[in-house]
Design a protein around this motif. Structure first.
Motif: not given
Ligand SMILES: Nc1ncnc2c1ncn2[C@@H]1O[C@H](COP(=O)(O)OP(=O)(O)OP(=O)(O)O)[C@@H](O)[C@H]1O
Ligand SMILES: [Mg+2]
Lengths: 213, 251
Positions: B189-195
């Motif tokens: 989920v955090i990776k998605d936010l980073a993207k």
């Protein structure tokens, strides 16, 4: 049988004041206790000190003594109260003192992370207390408050000491008149019924507040 | 303009100097990870930026606006001074979630938009459901926090923070309280936010994750920022002895 019904109805009539006192005390002491609890955790030093004195005095002296004070001693200062008013005031203030400590402990038992989560979401003090902290506190204080509610039933018997009719006194009158213990038996059954009723109500409240467990 | 700027930050707890001469800039869309040994001041730094703590010295600017330092005292007293102005720009996610236990997942998320931003309930629910789908938690929306797993709790907490549309997200060890098998779902989920180019500062002990997701990694030790560099530099070629010692211990 007819005798038992007669005595029961006599005792119940005698206990109207008991019920009134019970209700009035419950209605006034709960909000008063909640306010004082908020005061006790506030930043106002003098208020905290004053409330500390209040709970110390009222939890540290007998209720009967406080009742005598309001009814017999206040007239010395020219404050004369009707017996019922005197009892209602004393009981409310006395029970509010116990509730203050219960509510304060309840509020302080809520995890500090709850305040922090509310704060980073932008909530102010009132919003945090009202929406986040107090609803969680209610659930935690239900058991000790229900104990107080039961004590209050028993404490109502003390008003006989300032000459007021109550459940127990009505029972005693019949006993003295008829010289039988039936009225005491009936009185104890009545007390137990009322207590069970109150326990039941608190169970219901507790259930409602523990859906999230 | 920097999203976050800390200049000469100092923080003491009693005699303990917990943050020393902290200088830090985070640009829009940057993802910055903070690593370092326990007690090095990582949480304290995040808490100063989110205004849960007050620095003793130095300046913190959020989007160019200096945050007003609140008066001393307990959390209750500081809450009183919450002006709502700055705070919604900065969202925060805690190690132990701090969800509101008496509210369902959905209620947790719509609470602040309705209460703080005075949003209409329908609108808040719509946004919340959108976010719940995004963190893959829509089917748990009517569950109470006690009824869901740690990974689900943390994803709910992330959705709750996102509902306030923060410009900056601070995450303090978001996976440290989780069972190993639940870490991945939260990190994803955090990776998605980073993207999506959300500006984030993440304190983490997940080195592989920090390396993958970060634009910069900050290494802290004993209250100081020892190194502030791209992940490749920190993880492949650290020139500081303390970083090497730390990495050899945790990796
Ligand atoms: N409220 C407080 N009062 C006193 N000392 C504190 C307080 N909060 C933190 N500290 C101290 O400040 C230092 C830094 O703590 P901090 O929590 O920021 O470290 P950390 O890098 O986040 O560590 P960890 O990896 O264990 O979370 C520690 O020595 C800690 O004991
Ligand atoms: Mg920490």
């Amino acid at each position: 049988m007819q005798y038992i019904l007669d005595v029961t109805s006599f005792i119940l009539k005698g206990s109207v004041i008991t019920f009134k006192l019970y209700l009035v005390t419950a209605i006034f002491s709960v909000p008063l206790g909640a306010l004082c609890a908020l005061g006790k955790i506030s930043r106002f030093r003098i208020l905290r000190w004053f409330l500390g004195l209040y709970t110390w005095v009222f939890r540290g002296t007998p209720l009967m003594f406080q009742l005598f004070f309001t009814y017999y001693a206040l007239p010395v200062f020219n404050i004369k109260l009707e017996p019922f008013t005197a009892a209602a005031v004393t009981y409310s203030i006395n029970y509010a003192a116990y509730l203050t400590e219960i509510f304060r402990a309840g509020i302080e038992s809520i995890d500090k992370g709850q305040y922090e989560a509310a704060k980073v979401l932008g909530m102010n003090y009132a919003q945090t207390m009202w929406r986040i902290i107090l609803p969680q506190t209610i659930k935690r204080v239900i058991p000790p408050v229900s104990n107080e509610a039961i004590s209050l039933i028993k404490d109502t018997a003390l008003i006989a000491a300032i000459g007021m009719p109550d459940l127990l006194r009505a029972a005693k009158e019949v006993l003295v008149r008829d010289f039988t213990i039936t009225p005491f038996f009936i009185a104890s059954v009545l007390y137990l019924i009322i207590t069970s009723f109150i326990v039941l109500i608190f169970r219901k409240i507790e259930k409602r507040y523990s859906v999230h467990e | 303009m920097d999203m976050i700027r800390v200049v000469n930050g100092y923080k003491r707890f009693g005699k303990d100097e917990v943050l020393k001469n902290i200088n830090l800039e985070v640009k829009k869309g940057e993802v910055v990870s903070i690593i370092g040994p326990s007690g090095s001041g990582k949480s304290t730094l995040l808490r100063c930026i989110s205004r849960l703590e007050k620095m003793d010295d130095g300046i913190i600017e959020i989007e160019g606006v200096k945050i007003d330092n609140h008066s001393e005292g307990g959390i209750l007293r500081r809450l009183k001074g919450n002006s709502n102005k700055n705070s919604s720009k900065v969202g925060m996610v805690f190690q132990n979630f701090n969800l509101f236990p008496h509210k369902t997942v959905l209620e947790n998320i719509i609470e602040a938009p309705i209460i703080v931003n005075k949003m209409k309930r329908d609108e808040a629910v719509e946004i919340a459901e959108e976010l719940l789908k995004k963190v893959n938690l829509f089917d748990k929306k009517d569950f109470y926090p006690s009824k869901i797993s740690g990974g689900q709790k943390q994803r709910a907490a992330i959705a709750r923070a996102l509902a306030m549309k923060p410009d900056i997200m601070l995450l303090d060890e978001p996976t440290s309280a989780l069972d190993p098998e639940l870490v991945g779902e939260v990190l994803n989920v955090i990776k998605d936010l980073a993207k999506e180019n959300l500006t984030m500062v993440i304190v983490t002990h997940e080195m592989a994750f920090a390396r993958e997701v970060s634009d910069r990694v900050i290494f802290m030790d004993r209250g100081e920022i020892i190194e502030d560099a791209p992940p490749e530099k920190i993880f492949e070629n650290p020139d500081n002895q303390r970083i090497r010692a730390f990495l050899s211990k945790v990796m």
